[in-house]
Design an enzyme around this catalytic site. Structure first.
Site, PDB file in Angstrom:
ATOM      1  N   CYS A 299     -32.237  49.687  51.898  1.00  0.00           N
ATOM      2  CA  CYS A 299     -32.708  49.674  50.508  1.00  0.00           C
ATOM      3  C   CYS A 299     -32.129  50.829  49.683  1.00  0.00           C
ATOM      4  CB  CYS A 299     -34.232  49.662  50.445  1.00  0.00           C
ATOM      5  SG  CYS A 299     -35.059  50.919  51.422  1.00  0.00           S
ATOM      6  N   ASP A 423     -36.013  45.972  42.566  1.00  0.00           N
ATOM      7  CA  ASP A 423     -36.370  46.084  43.985  1.00  0.00           C
ATOM      8  C   ASP A 423     -35.190  45.671  44.870  1.00  0.00           C
ATOM      9  OD1 ASP A 423     -37.558  46.032  46.492  1.00  0.00           O
ATOM     10  OD2 ASP A 423     -39.471  45.290  45.715  1.00  0.00           O
ATOM     11  N   HIS A 425     -35.192  45.253  48.009  1.00  0.00           N
ATOM     12  CA  HIS A 425     -35.648  44.584  49.225  1.00  0.00           C
ATOM     13  C   HIS A 425     -35.550  43.059  49.138  1.00  0.00           C
ATOM     14  CE1 HIS A 425     -37.750  48.520  49.019  1.00  0.00           C
ATOM     15  NE2 HIS A 425     -37.432  48.573  50.296  1.00  0.00           N
TER      16      HIS A 425
END
Length: 466
Positions: A299, A423, A425
Site C-alpha cells: 500500500c 485508498d 488497498h
C-alpha cells in the site's frame, strides 16, 4: 483561450491534417522563408475557400462554412443541439447499437469534435489534359500539419457563429505554425509544428500553443517564459511543459491508469468550511496493478507511485513512475536497507517514501508525526495550508496501513474536518463508478483513523522551478 468549467458552455474542437508542400529552388535562407510563407498563405486561403468542410464526428452533419451549406441542420441551429446528432456506438446486451441520444452531463458532454477536410474535386468545365515537363534541381519540403483548434460557445450561439470562430482559430493557428517553422527550420529539415492545449488557472482557462515537434522543453525555455509573461503567470511552476498538456475527457490515457477519480465526488458541507484539494493531475495506483501481486504489503509503495505520478504529470520530472523493485533499490542505494530487501515483500513507511522521493526525483518532503490517530482531527490548519501552497498528494502511514490524502474540508471556526482519501488497498479493475461508490476514493471523517495508533505523514514539497 477557452474556459471549460461552466455548465452552459460547449467546447468545439476541430482537428485534421493540412498538407504543406513547398518547393525550394534556392538554399538562400531568405528565399526559403519567402517560399514557406507563400505556401502558408495558400493554406490560409484554402481554409477560407469553398472547399473547406467541417464534419461532425460520429454524425451525418456536414458543414461547408464558406458556402453557407449545412446538411441535416441550419445556420441558426443552436450549438448545444448538435449533441442529439452524435451517434454513440455501444454494443447493447441485445447486440444492437444505440441511436441518437443527448450527451451526458459534465465536460465530456460539452466537447463536440469536428473533422477538418478539404474537397479535392471542384465542378468545372471538362478540358483536355496538358502535360509539361521541366527538368531542374530543387528541394521539396512536405509535412502534414496537425491542425487542432478549440473554441468556446455559449448556449445562445448558433452554428453559423461557431463556424466563424472556428475558421478564425484555424487561420490564426496557421500563422502560429508558420512562425514556428520559420524559427526552427534549417535548410531542408522541417520541424513539424505541434499544437498543444494547456489548462491554466482561472479565469484564463484552456489555451492552445504551437511548439515545434522534436524540440525539448529545455530548448523552448525562452518561448515558455514569453508565454508566462503573456498570461501573467508566475515562473515558479512549469505550466507549459508538454507533460502538462490537457487531456480531453473523451481521450483516455494510453497507460490505463485512472486520473483524478476524486473529481466526480461531491464535497461535504461543513459550517463555515472550505475545501482544500490537490492541485493538478495524478494517477491512481493501487494493489494488483502492473501484474504485481502486492496485496497485503504494497500500500505504501502504491501511495508513493501516486505521488510520483503527480510530479511527472505536472512536468517537474521526466522519470517514469518507479516500480516496486526500483523503489526498493533506491532504499538500498541510500543505505536505508540491505541488498536482500530488493525483491522482498517488506513494508515501507513515510520515512522511506521521503527518502525515495529525494533520491529518485530530487523532491524534498516534510514529515508530520502524530502520536495517535485522534490527534489528526486537530491538524486541519496544517493540512489545509499544505494543499493551498504545495498542492501535492500526501502519504500517511499508521499501524499496518497506508493511504493517500488528496484534500481536506476544514472549518476554521468549528474545527470540523473531513479528509479526501485515495485508498491504495483496492484490488479491482479501473472502474471509476465502483471506486467512488464503494469509497475507495472518498471523503472520510476523523473516525476513519485508528484513534490510538501513531501516524507519520509525508508531505512532498513542490519545487519552485520553471
Amino acid at each position: 483561450m477557452v474556459a471549460v468549467d461552466s455548465d452552459t458552455l460547449t467546447i468545439f474542437r476541430v482537428r485534421g491534417p493540412l498538407e504543406l508542400r513547398c518547393q525550394l529552388d534556392s538554399t538562400d535562407g531568405l528565399l526559403m522563408q519567402k517560399a514557406i510563407s507563400r505556401t502558408f498563405e495558400t493554406l490560409r486561403s484554402e481554409v477560407k475557400s469553398e472547399s473547406c468542410v467541417l464534419m461532425l464526428c460520429d454524425s451525418p452533419v456536414i458543414i461547408w462554412p464558406n458556402k453557407g451549406v449545412y446538411e441535416e441542420i441550419t445556420p441558426d441551429t443552436p450549438c448545444e443541439d448538435l449533441h442529439q446528432w452524435i451517434q454513440i456506438d455501444e454494443q447493447e446486451s441485445s447486440g444492437k447499437r444505440s441511436g441518437k441520444r443527448k450527451g451526458k452531463k459534465g465536460l465530456s458532454a460539452n466537447v463536440i469534435n469536428l473533422r477538418l477536410m478539404m474537397e479535392v474535386t471542384k465542378p468545372r468545365p471538362l478540358s483536355a489534359p496538358v502535360l509539361r515537363k521541366t527538368i531542374q534541381k530543387s528541394n521539396f519540403l512536405t509535412a502534414s500539419l496537425p491542425m487542432d483548434c478549440v473554441v468556446r460557445t455559449s448556449s445562445s450561439d448558433t452554428i453559423k457563429d461557431t463556424c466563424t470562430q472556428l475558421l478564425e482559430a484555424l487561420t490564426q493557428q496557421l500563422w502560429e505554425m508558420e512562425k514556428a517553422i520559420l524559427q526552427h527550420t534549417r535548410r531542408t529539415t522541417l520541424l513539424v509544428p505541434e499544437p498543444l492545449h494547456f489548462y491554466l488557472p482561472e479565469p484564463i482557462g484552456l489555451v492552445t500553443v504551437v511548439f515545434p515537434a522534436g524540440v525539448s522543453d529545455g530548448d523552448l525555455e525562452t518561448q515558455r517564459k514569453e508565454l508566462h509573461r503573456q498570461f501573467d503567470l508566475p515562473e515558479d511552476r512549469p505550466y507549459f511543459k508538454r507533460a502538462n498538456a490537457y487531456h480531453f475527457p473523451n481521450e483516455p490515457y494510453k497507460d490505463g491508469y485512472l486520473r483524478n477519480p476524486h473529481m466526480i465526488l461531491t464535497h461535504p458541507t461543513l459550517e463555515n468550511g472550505k475545501v482544500y484539494l490537490v492541485q493538478g493531475i495524478y494517477s491512481y495506483h493501487h494493489y494488483m496493478q502492473d501484474r504485481v501481486d502486492d496485496n497485503g504489503w504494497g500500500c505504501a509503495y502504491r501511495s508513493l507511485q501516486t505521488i510520483c505520478s503527480w510530479f511527472q504529470q505536472q512536468g517537474y520530472v521526466e522519470r517514469p513512475v518507479p516500480s516496486h523493485k526500483e523503489i526498493q533499490q533506491a532504499l538500498v542505494d541510500v543505505g536505508d536497507k540491505q541488498a536482500s530487501f530488493v525483491g522482498s515483500r517488506q513494508w515501507i513507511g513515510s520515512i522511506e517514501v521521503q527518502a525515495v522521493l529525494s533520491h529518485l526525483l530530487g523532491i524534498t518532503s516534510k514529515i508530520m508525526f502524530v502520536s495517535q490517530g485522534s490527534e489528526l482531527a486537530s491538524k486541519g490548519r496544517e493540512l489545509a495550508n499544505h494543499f493551498l501552497t504545495e498542492g501535492t498528494p500526501i502519504m500517511i502511514g499508521g499501524g499496518v496501513l497506508a493511504h493517500t490524502i488528496l484534500g481536506v474540508t476544514w472549518s476554521e471556526t468549528t474545527g470540523q474536518i473531513r479528509y479526501l482519501i485515495l485508498d491504495p488497498h483496492y484490488t479491482g479493475a479501473e472502474d471509476l463508478q465502483v471506486i467512488t461508490d464503494k469509497g475507495w476514493c472518498g471523503w472520510k471523517g476523523p473516525d476513519f483513523w485508528d484513534q490510538t495508533a501513531y501516524y507519520n505523514l509525508c508531505l512532498p514539497l513542490r519545487p519552485r522551478i520553471f
